[in-house]
Design an enzyme around this catalytic site. Sequence first.
Site, PDB file in Angstrom:
ATOM      1  N   ASN A   1      -3.502  -8.596  -6.502  1.00 52.41           N
ATOM      2  CA  ASN A   1      -2.695  -9.391  -7.439  1.00 52.41           C
ATOM      3  C   ASN A   1      -2.188 -10.682  -7.039  1.00 52.41           C
ATOM      4  O   ASN A   1      -2.699 -11.086  -6.073  1.00 52.41           O
ATOM      5  CB  ASN A   1      -1.284  -8.407  -7.785  1.00 52.41           C
ATOM      6  CG  ASN A   1      -0.392  -8.344  -6.614  1.00 52.41           C
ATOM      7  OD1 ASN A   1      -0.055  -9.457  -6.027  1.00 52.41           O
ATOM      8  ND2 ASN A   1      -0.155  -7.153  -5.974  1.00 52.41           N
ATOM      9  N   ASP A  46      -0.015  -0.889  -7.226  1.00 50.13           N
ATOM     10  CA  ASP A  46       0.866   0.513  -7.532  1.00 50.13           C
ATOM     11  C   ASP A  46      -0.267   1.757  -7.301  1.00 50.13           C
ATOM     12  O   ASP A  46       0.107   2.708  -7.264  1.00 50.13           O
ATOM     13  CB  ASP A  46       1.170   0.536  -9.333  1.00 50.13           C
ATOM     14  CG  ASP A  46       2.180  -0.299  -9.274  1.00 50.13           C
ATOM     15  OD1 ASP A  46       3.264  -0.181  -8.463  1.00 50.13           O
ATOM     16  OD2 ASP A  46       2.348  -1.165 -10.406  1.00 50.13           O
ATOM     17  N   LYS A  57     -21.617  -1.110  -0.183  1.00 45.69           N
ATOM     18  CA  LYS A  57     -21.726  -2.051  -1.505  1.00 45.69           C
ATOM     19  C   LYS A  57     -22.076  -1.204  -2.904  1.00 45.69           C
ATOM     20  O   LYS A  57     -23.307  -0.650  -2.748  1.00 45.69           O
ATOM     21  CB  LYS A  57     -22.165  -3.210  -1.413  1.00 45.69           C
ATOM     22  CG  LYS A  57     -21.801  -4.284  -2.649  1.00 45.69           C
ATOM     23  CD  LYS A  57     -22.541  -5.783  -2.625  1.00 45.69           C
ATOM     24  CE  LYS A  57     -22.474  -6.386  -3.782  1.00 45.69           C
ATOM     25  NZ  LYS A  57     -23.343  -7.533  -3.925  1.00 45.69           N
ATOM     26  N   PRO A  87       1.827   4.983  -2.329  1.00 45.90           N
ATOM     27  CA  PRO A  87       3.429   5.489  -1.895  1.00 45.90           C
ATOM     28  C   PRO A  87       4.341   4.418  -2.242  1.00 45.90           C
ATOM     29  O   PRO A  87       3.833   3.213  -2.165  1.00 45.90           O
ATOM     30  CB  PRO A  87       3.325   5.717  -0.316  1.00 45.90           C
ATOM     31  CG  PRO A  87       2.109   5.048   0.035  1.00 45.90           C
ATOM     32  CD  PRO A  87       1.022   4.829  -1.136  1.00 45.90           C
ATOM     33  N   ASP A  88       5.524   4.661  -2.724  1.00 48.05           N
ATOM     34  CA  ASP A  88       6.461   3.851  -2.945  1.00 48.05           C
ATOM     35  C   ASP A  88       7.268   3.635  -1.484  1.00 48.05           C
ATOM     36  O   ASP A  88       7.905   4.246  -1.042  1.00 48.05           O
ATOM     37  CB  ASP A  88       7.740   3.996  -4.053  1.00 48.05           C
ATOM     38  CG  ASP A  88       8.195   3.103  -4.513  1.00 48.05           C
ATOM     39  OD1 ASP A  88       8.776   2.167  -3.564  1.00 48.05           O
ATOM     40  OD2 ASP A  88       8.761   2.913  -5.678  1.00 48.05           O
ATOM     41  N   ILE A  89       6.994   2.410  -0.944  1.00 56.09           N
ATOM     42  CA  ILE A  89       7.461   2.212   0.568  1.00 56.09           C
ATOM     43  C   ILE A  89       8.912   1.793   0.480  1.00 56.09           C
ATOM     44  O   ILE A  89       9.604   2.370   1.363  1.00 56.09           O
ATOM     45  CB  ILE A  89       6.574   0.861   0.862  1.00 56.09           C
ATOM     46  CG1 ILE A  89       5.272   0.968   0.973  1.00 56.09           C
ATOM     47  CG2 ILE A  89       7.008   0.759   2.530  1.00 56.09           C
ATOM     48  CD1 ILE A  89       4.258  -0.268   1.199  1.00 56.09           C
ATOM     49  N   PHE A 103      13.009  -5.972  -4.792  1.00 55.20           N
ATOM     50  CA  PHE A 103      12.539  -7.124  -5.970  1.00 55.20           C
ATOM     51  C   PHE A 103      11.920  -6.408  -6.815  1.00 55.20           C
ATOM     52  O   PHE A 103      11.382  -5.201  -6.906  1.00 55.20           O
ATOM     53  CB  PHE A 103      11.481  -7.865  -5.159  1.00 55.20           C
ATOM     54  CG  PHE A 103      12.025  -9.177  -4.686  1.00 55.20           C
ATOM     55  CD1 PHE A 103      12.618  -8.958  -3.371  1.00 55.20           C
ATOM     56  CD2 PHE A 103      11.976 -10.341  -5.165  1.00 55.20           C
ATOM     57  CE1 PHE A 103      13.432 -10.151  -3.000  1.00 55.20           C
ATOM     58  CE2 PHE A 103      12.585 -11.575  -4.452  1.00 55.20           C
ATOM     59  CZ  PHE A 103      13.430 -11.437  -3.512  1.00 55.20           C
ATOM     60  N   LYS A 127      15.651  -0.268 -11.999  1.00 55.14           N
ATOM     61  CA  LYS A 127      14.921  -0.359 -10.999  1.00 55.14           C
ATOM     62  C   LYS A 127      15.801   0.017  -9.607  1.00 55.14           C
ATOM     63  O   LYS A 127      15.466   0.684  -8.598  1.00 55.14           O
ATOM     64  CB  LYS A 127      14.126  -1.441 -10.615  1.00 55.14           C
ATOM     65  CG  LYS A 127      12.744  -1.436  -9.862  1.00 55.14           C
ATOM     66  CD  LYS A 127      11.874  -2.367  -9.894  1.00 55.14           C
ATOM     67  CE  LYS A 127      10.819  -1.922 -11.180  1.00 55.14           C
ATOM     68  NZ  LYS A 127       9.724  -2.723 -11.467  1.00 55.14           N
ATOM     69  N   LYS A 134      15.136   3.108  -7.312  1.00 62.45           N
ATOM     70  CA  LYS A 134      14.724   2.665  -5.985  1.00 62.45           C
ATOM     71  C   LYS A 134      15.769   3.226  -4.838  1.00 62.45           C
ATOM     72  O   LYS A 134      15.635   3.444  -3.504  1.00 62.45           O
ATOM     73  CB  LYS A 134      14.491   1.116  -5.464  1.00 62.45           C
ATOM     74  CG  LYS A 134      13.414   0.715  -6.445  1.00 62.45           C
ATOM     75  CD  LYS A 134      12.104   0.871  -6.162  1.00 62.45           C
ATOM     76  CE  LYS A 134      10.585   0.310  -6.946  1.00 62.45           C
ATOM     77  NZ  LYS A 134       9.418   0.684  -6.323  1.00 62.45           N
TER      78      LYS A 134
HETATM   79  O1  C5P Z   1       8.065  -0.449  -8.857  1.00 57.65           O
HETATM   80  P1  C5P Z   1       7.896  -2.092  -8.579  1.00 57.65           P
HETATM   81  O2  C5P Z   1       6.470  -2.189  -7.821  1.00 57.65           O
HETATM   82  O3  C5P Z   1       8.359  -2.556  -9.865  1.00 57.65           O
HETATM   83  O4  C5P Z   1       9.190  -2.222  -7.594  1.00 57.65           O
HETATM   84  C1  C5P Z   1       9.268  -3.458  -6.769  1.00 57.65           C
HETATM   85  C2  C5P Z   1       9.872  -3.140  -5.737  1.00 57.65           C
HETATM   86  O5  C5P Z   1       9.325  -2.052  -4.577  1.00 57.65           O
HETATM   87  C3  C5P Z   1       9.735  -4.335  -4.601  1.00 57.65           C
HETATM   88  O6  C5P Z   1      10.695  -4.573  -3.734  1.00 57.65           O
HETATM   89  C4  C5P Z   1       8.330  -3.866  -3.882  1.00 57.65           C
HETATM   90  O7  C5P Z   1       8.230  -4.644  -2.632  1.00 57.65           O
HETATM   91  C5  C5P Z   1       8.531  -2.418  -3.581  1.00 57.65           C
HETATM   92  N1  C5P Z   1       7.488  -1.534  -3.645  1.00 57.65           N
HETATM   93  C6  C5P Z   1       7.258  -0.788  -2.722  1.00 57.65           C
HETATM   94  N2  C5P Z   1       6.089   0.183  -2.785  1.00 57.65           N
HETATM   95  C7  C5P Z   1       5.396   0.295  -3.759  1.00 57.65           C
HETATM   96  C8  C5P Z   1       5.588  -0.554  -5.097  1.00 57.65           C
HETATM   97  C9  C5P Z   1       6.833  -1.327  -4.845  1.00 57.65           C
HETATM   98  O8  C5P Z   1       7.716  -0.674  -1.634  1.00 57.65           O
HETATM   99  N3  C5P Z   1       4.105   0.951  -4.119  1.00 57.65           N
END
Ligand code: C5P
Length: 408
Positions: free
Chosen positions: A217, A286, A296, A314-316, A336, A350, A354
């Site tokens: 991105n 995402d 390739k 994973p959502d870190i 963020f 959010k 989170k």
């Molecule tokens: O869900 P979204 O991407 O909008 O959330 C943004 C926040 O979550 C940011 O702080 C980003 O660093 C964190 N994030 C994360 N892991 C992901 C997606 C977002 O830690 N897979």
Amino acid sequence: MHLLAGKHIVLGLSGGIACYKSAELCRALIKQGASVQVVMTEAAAQFITPVTLQALSGRPVFSSQWDARSAGGVDNNMAHINLSREADAIMIAPASADFMAKLLHGRADDLLSLMCLARPLDKVPLILAPAMNREMWAHPATQRNVTQLRADGATVLDVGVGDQACGETGDGRMLEPDDLVYELQRFSTPKVLAGQRVLVSAGPTFEAIDPVRGLTNLSSGKMGFAIARAAHEAGAWVTLVAGPVSLPTPRGVERVNVRSARDMQQALDGLARQATVFVSAAAVADWRPAEAVEQKIKKDGSGQVPSLSFVENPDILAGIAATPRALSRQLYCVGFAAESHDLLAHAQAKRARKGVPLLVGNIGPDTFGQDDNALLLIDEQGSTELPRASKLTLARQLVVEIARRLPT
Ligand code: C5P
């Protein structure tokens, strides 16, 4: 938010080839809004003329303790007193081996050393930027002097490594003007994060499709890098986990480079165990391709396009925010949100999703790649706007906001 705006810096030059960098330093300090009074030793004037430094600082340069000109607006022929009383800081750049040896003994037979000795110890910090040949720097006498000067209250900065004017390579180069400006800025910053271990994530992630292609991105990493710098200025130990960006590492910050979301997760999960603050500014992808192909993917001329399928990353942040240390606020997590519209409502949702105490919202298309931004801070009390400004200014404001919210 120019930290040096309105500050008065006495810039002292002792003899050394690094004097050529002091002209750039003088200019950079003026650009930051400081006023600069240059004081040179006789040896420094062999390397660069007072004319150059007078032109850059807009003030006459002082060299001799017998100079009868008015100094600091006072006509008492005591430049060493008057110049040191009006200074917010004295920076000696370059500080030669000989000049440091002289300071160490409290000798005062020229204006610059006299002024350093006469400065009010508790009010006017003395910052030395050494510059010399690597053997001179490594010599036990110099190292002993550095230790003693620090014990006497001076700040002796580190030296750069690399090619030296004498043709040798090693330790002893004077730090670059930007680094020296940074050190003065750090000096001027209240240490609101002293003792904190701050972990920052920044930049995009890169999810490989095959060895030459991937999904990423437009995040530039600038906001996260600015936060890392601002946290370090505010006295924290800072580790920055950066996705693929080519930004320079802020001075004093430890950097870990990663590529994919899963690399980033592995690095952050480990580092979060020791951190006391985590700022998650990275734009984590995402999704990632369900399988990364090892060779390739070739276009075969048939017009057939490859079919790609994705799995969720994973959502870190949510993972770290759910650990016992984060839930008990031993680790304060800041998320963020980059949105395109309805910032307040999306950011509030959010924050809840989170599970973080503080969420920082911004408008994605207005921030990606830009040098400035505007932020909306959401916590359990409500929202606070940080109006449009440079990312570094916002980062400094955010650091103060975070510090205010930390458990005492
Ligand atoms: O869900 P979204 O991407 O909008 O959330 C943004 C926040 O979550 C940011 O702080 C980003 O660093 C964190 N994030 C994360 N892991 C992901 C997606 C977002 O830690 N897979």
